[in-house]
Structures are given as C-alpha cells and as structure tokens.
Design an enzyme around this catalytic site. Structure first.
Site, PDB file in Angstrom:
ATOM      1  CB  THR A  89       1.529  -7.792  -7.895  1.00 32.80           C
ATOM      2  OG1 THR A  89       1.747  -7.126  -6.641  1.00 32.80           O
ATOM      3  CG2 THR A  89       1.508  -9.286  -7.665  1.00 32.80           C
TER       4      THR A  89
ATOM      5  CB  ILE B 293      -0.911   0.039   1.244  1.00 30.40           C
ATOM      6  CG1 ILE B 293      -1.820  -1.191   1.286  1.00 30.40           C
ATOM      7  CG2 ILE B 293      -1.745   1.324   1.259  1.00 30.40           C
ATOM      8  CD1 ILE B 293      -2.630  -1.310   2.574  1.00 30.40           C
TER       9      ILE B 293
ATOM     10  CG  ASP C 188      -4.178  -0.737 -10.510  1.00 31.49           C
ATOM     11  OD1 ASP C 188      -5.254  -1.155 -10.998  1.00 31.49           O
ATOM     12  OD2 ASP C 188      -3.121  -1.400 -10.556  1.00 31.49           O
TER      13      ASP C 188
ATOM     14  CG  ASP D  53       1.581   0.375 -12.460  1.00 31.65           C
ATOM     15  OD1 ASP D  53       2.657   0.281 -11.823  1.00 31.65           O
ATOM     16  OD2 ASP D  53       0.500   0.640 -11.908  1.00 31.65           O
TER      17      ASP D  53
END
Length: 258
Positions: free
Chosen positions: A132, A12, A109, A129
C-alpha cells in the site's frame, strides 16, 4: 506445521510451512469489520480446498501494520488453532539491531523483511517493498536495520488520479507499449509505470551511495516483478520474503520445528 500471517493495509497474505518448506500460500482482503468466525470460515475453506487439516497447525506467527484487526486475528489463533500466536513487535527476538530514533515506530513488516533478506543475501542491502506504501529499508553490512524511506504506493497514486481528476479513469497498472502515449489511459499508465520505476531507482541510487557500491537490492510485494522489468537497480525479486522472515523469527523464539 506453522501458519504465518502478513497483515497489510489492503491484503492479508497467509502461508503454511512444513519444516522449512512453504507448501501453500493465499491472499485475502484485510477487513476490519470481519469477525473471528468469518475469518475462520475463509481460512477453513482454503485449508479444505487444499486437503489440509487445521488441527496440524502447531504454531501461528503474525506481523501487522493494521492494529485494529489484530485482536480478531489473535482470537482466531486461540479459538480455532488452540495456540497463543507469536505477534511480531517489541520484546520478540529478531536478531537484528534497530538503529532508529524510535525503534517502536518501525513497521513489523519492514523488520520481518529485513531479517529474511539479511539471512538470505547478507549486507549491505536495500529492500524495496511494493505494498500500500512503497518502503525502502537499508541494512548494514553487520546486519543492522538503519532506516529508510516511505513513499505512497503505486495503487494509492493511481487511485488518487482517478478520485481527484474528474476526467481521468481508473486504469490497470501495466507496462505501456511506449512512453509517449497516444491516449489518456496509456498516458496515465506511462506516467505511473515510468514514474515509479524512476522513483525507485533514484532512491535506491542515493541509498547505495551511503551504504557502499557492494549493496544488493532486493524487491518484494505485488508489483515488484513489473517494476523490475525497467529498473536499473533491482537485482532480485523475492515474492515470499515476508513469509520467510516470519518463519525465521518463529525459529529464533522457539526450539520447536514447524
């Protein structure tokens, strides 16, 4: 001041804005088992270490790709900041048309990044981006979210090698001294680094063929600067793109200043 949360699968990222300036930012691990109070202790400690008063936060904005953690974080905003959080999702004004088979499938996101990138750089553009998952988002010249591609993240692939191949160790993700490695660790680093750089460039090249030659390429996320070193396509690394997008969307949904 406004507090923004970018909730990812692994981390986060939090940011504090005063007016339009990002004055502090932190990264903590995403943990579905943490309680409201445990998250509050972590955040209060971060505020205290930087001389910030939690009572000065007047708004909280969140985007998340981890639905199970959201009830906890939303409760955190209500209990400790006394505000109703703005959670990015259907019904929130973004100012960006989503040209997608099912717009609800697009991760919050990715939309937040797209809003910030188009605002700063115009279109057409591709946003890479490194999270993960490694995501590629295409934005039209008119500012439409067109879609993109999703690939396993660098960290996932590296961990898979360690987990599934018994003789291969965990490695640090760095640029190797040579692509022709002389040992196992360097060989894995070479394959991961140059493999991902090549993957990024190939996907971006194909996207640019559809979007046009004047397409700009912006990267964000943890490994963006590392991959940019040998990428032929990434022009700009913007590490706080998601946080800026959260602020922009807040402004589009509120007449108040952060």
């Amino acid at each position: 001041m406004i507090l923004v949360f970018d909730v990812g699968n692994t981390n986060i990222v939090l940011g504090v804005y005063e007016q339009k300036d990002l004055i502090y930012h932190w990264r903590i691990s995403t943990d579905k088992s943490r309680t409201v109070d445990e998250y509050a202790v972590i955040i209060k400690n971060l505020f205290d270490l930087n001389g910030l008063d939690m009572s000065r936060i007047k708004a909280v904005v969140m985007s998340s790709v981890v639905p199970p953690v959201m009830p906890t974080l939303e409760s955190l905003a209500r209990k400790y900041f006394d505000v109703e959080p703005l959670v990015i999702g259907p019904g929130v004004k973004t100012g960006m048309p989503i040209v997608y088979d099912n717009p609800r499938e697009v991760g919050a996101d990715r939309i937040v990044n797209a809003v910030a990138a188009y605002h700063k750089y115009g279109g057409p553009l591709v946003i890479v981006d490194f999270g993960t998952a490694t995501t590629f988002c295409a934005i039209s010249k008119r500012g439409e979210y067109l879609g993109g591609a999703i690939a396993p993240g660098v960290g996932i692939s590296t961990e898979a090698l360690f987990q599934r191949a018994s003789k291969l160790p965990r490695i640090e993700i760095v640029k190797p001294k040579s692509i022709i490695a002389k040992n196992t660790v360097a060989g894995m680093q070479s394959g991961i680094y140059y493999g991902y750089t090549g993957q990024v460039d190939r996907i971006v090249t194909l996207m640019k063929q559809e979007l046009g030659r004047d397409t700009r390429v912006i990267a964000t996320g943890g490994l963006a600067e590392l991959i940019q070193e040998d990428s032929q396509e990434i022009e700009t690394v913007d590490p706080f793109l998601t946080l800026e997008g959260l602020l922009l969307i807040y402004e589009r949904n509120s007449n108040q200043q952060p």
